[in-house]
Design an enzyme around this catalytic site. Structure first.
Site, PDB file in Angstrom:
ATOM      1  N   HIS A   1      33.226 -29.626 -26.322  1.00 12.71           N
ATOM      2  CA  HIS A   1      34.648 -29.290 -26.458  1.00 12.71           C
ATOM      3  C   HIS A   1      34.788 -27.780 -26.353  1.00 12.71           C
ATOM      4  O   HIS A   1      34.182 -27.031 -27.118  1.00 12.71           O
ATOM      5  CB  HIS A   1      35.195 -29.783 -27.797  1.00 12.71           C
ATOM      6  CG  HIS A   1      36.666 -29.530 -27.954  1.00 12.71           C
ATOM      7  ND1 HIS A   1      37.618 -30.474 -27.604  1.00 12.71           N
ATOM      8  CD2 HIS A   1      37.360 -28.444 -28.399  1.00 12.71           C
ATOM      9  CE1 HIS A   1      38.823 -29.981 -27.839  1.00 12.71           C
ATOM     10  NE2 HIS A   1      38.686 -28.750 -28.312  1.00 12.71           N
ATOM     11  N   CYS A   2      35.569 -27.329 -25.386  1.00 15.39           N
ATOM     12  CA  CYS A   2      35.744 -25.894 -25.144  1.00 15.39           C
ATOM     13  C   CYS A   2      37.081 -25.438 -25.724  1.00 15.39           C
ATOM     14  O   CYS A   2      38.139 -25.879 -25.252  1.00 15.39           O
ATOM     15  CB  CYS A   2      35.694 -25.588 -23.651  1.00 15.39           C
ATOM     16  SG  CYS A   2      35.924 -23.831 -23.272  1.00 15.39           S
TER      17      CYS A   2
END
Length: 421
Positions: free
Chosen positions: A118-119
């Site tokens: 997850h960025c």
């Protein structure tokens, strides 16, 4: 590729990650434009056109990475054939089974196909559908900031050199006065140069990590699973684990950058190495979770935990300084709560709060997560007769009569008890 299932995808940009990225990009771009060489020639015009093109390509791929999304598995998903469910994990949040290479993201609150990570900068996961756009963004963003850093460095050197010559030529002039007069512009130049250089280094590192992952066709999560598989199989004296999705570097690149190959898999049906089973990875995960349950210790809460990230007032300075450097949630506990702990540190424990389902029909309405970190001084170990038997190779023979399988089999035509997420 399909766009995200969320109806308000534009609201994804209203997050500190995209907002910060936009502010930094505008700061570097506008400052670079301000310090661009004043001479108007064909070479400087072409130079400026290249700079604009690199920025547009970076922004274009950034927007596509956000709006396209990683590819979300539909809620309540289940395989076509019911017999395949015994090889799959069940997600309680999405109320469905997880397809191979699918993982649940607690920030997106959805199961993500081929989830890598997850960025926060794109406020989305990087996965099956948007990994190519994310890599393109890293590449063009690194080039545009490298271009900006060179222009700002040359502009700053040219300014100090010309100011020094002017101060020597005219005795009444002063370099100090010139610098003072252009203080804000110089400050923005130096700050933007530092930002651009820092961005270049970060983008190169991220680009190297992504390309290494793509060449092996192995996500960051899958890399961790494979590492644990090596240890587990060595301890149980089982045959080594073979990662089933590594097809060779050329075919692995096609799985991400070739749209036809990517769409053919739908993020669910993946091509395999010869002799490998499509459920090899999921079976290995089930075996690892069975081992994890055997190692789980039960703790009872004796002092309430606030769930704060830095509980300096309730737990003291040492507990606060010893807080784990992760973004995992913190859980709130009340006296007599039971927690299944899987990770132990000096001052903190990681586990899942046990929800009592036999409470007279009452539903647990306590807010906040049920799995996360809490101070170790808030609970005591009450584990008794911990299971000592290890788990076997759940995947090698694809046996449908293992303990993990029996837990999922229900009445005919219906799904029975399900795996924990």
């Amino acid at each position: 590729m399909t766009m995200t299932e969320d109806p308000n995808e534009l609201s994804l940009f209203l997050h500190w990650g995209p907002i910060t990225a936009l502010i930094v990009t505008l700061t570097v771009t506008l400052t670079t434009w301000k310090w661009w060489p004043p001479e108007v020639t064909f070479s400087t015009s072409a130079h400026f056109a290249l700079f604009v093109l690199l920025n547009l390509l970076a922004v274009y791929n950034y927007v596509l990475a956000v709006l396209t999304g990683p590819g979300l598995l539909p809620r309540r998903w289940q395989p076509v054939h019911y017999r395949e469910t015994k090889f799959l994990q069940y997600c309680q949040k999405c109320e469905g089974y997880k397809a191979p290479r699918t993982h649940h993201c607690r920030r997106c609150d959805r199961c993500v196909k081929k989830m890598d990570h997850h960025c926060p900068w794109i406020n989305r996961c990087v996965g099956w559908a948007n990994q190519a756009y994310f890599v393109y963004f890293l590449f063009f963003y690194a080039l545009s900031n490298l271009h900006a850093a060179v222009v700002l460095a040359c502009g700053g050197v040219r300014f100090f050199y010309s100011s020094y010559r002017q101060a020597r030529l005219f005795h009444n002039g002063s370099l100090t006065r010139l610098v003072h007069y252009h203080f804000f512009s110089l400050f923005m130049c130096i700050m933007s140069f530092g930002l651009a250089l820092g961005i270049v280094l970060c983008m190169i590192k991220l680009l190297f990590i992504q390309l290494s992952s793509i060449l092996k066709n192995m996500t960051d999560i899958e890399h961790w699973i494979v590492q644990k598989a090596k240890s587990r199989r060595y301890m149980h004296k089982l045959k080594p684990f073979v990662f089933p999705y590594d097809l060779g570097w050329y075919a692995n690149l096609g799985q991400v950058f070739n749209i036809e190959s990517q769409l053919r898999s739908r993020g669910i049906d993946w091509p395999l190495r010869k002799g490998c089973d499509q459920y090899a990875l999921t079976c290995e995960q089930l075996a690892q979770k069975a081992d994890k349950r055997n190692r789980t210790r039960t703790y009872k809460c004796i002092t309430p935990a606030t769930g704060h990230w830095l509980p300096i007032w309730s737990q003291g300075l040492m507990v606060t300084l010893g807080a784990p450097c992760t973004d995992d949630p913190r859980i709130r506990l009340q006296s007599d709560d039971l927690v299944r702990v899987t990770r132990i540190r000096d001052y903190w424990l990681f586990g899942e709060r046990v929800i009592d389902k036999d409470q007279g029909g009452k539903v647990d309405e306590r807010k906040g997560p049920i799995r996360g970190w809490f101070p170790s001084r808030c609970a005591v170990d009450i584990t008794h007769n911990q299971a000592s038997n290890g788990s076997g190779d759940h995947c090698a023979a694809n046996q449908p009569n293992t303990t993990e399988t029996k837990r999922r089999v229900g009445k005919k035509g219906k799904f029975g008890k399900r795996n924990q997420d």
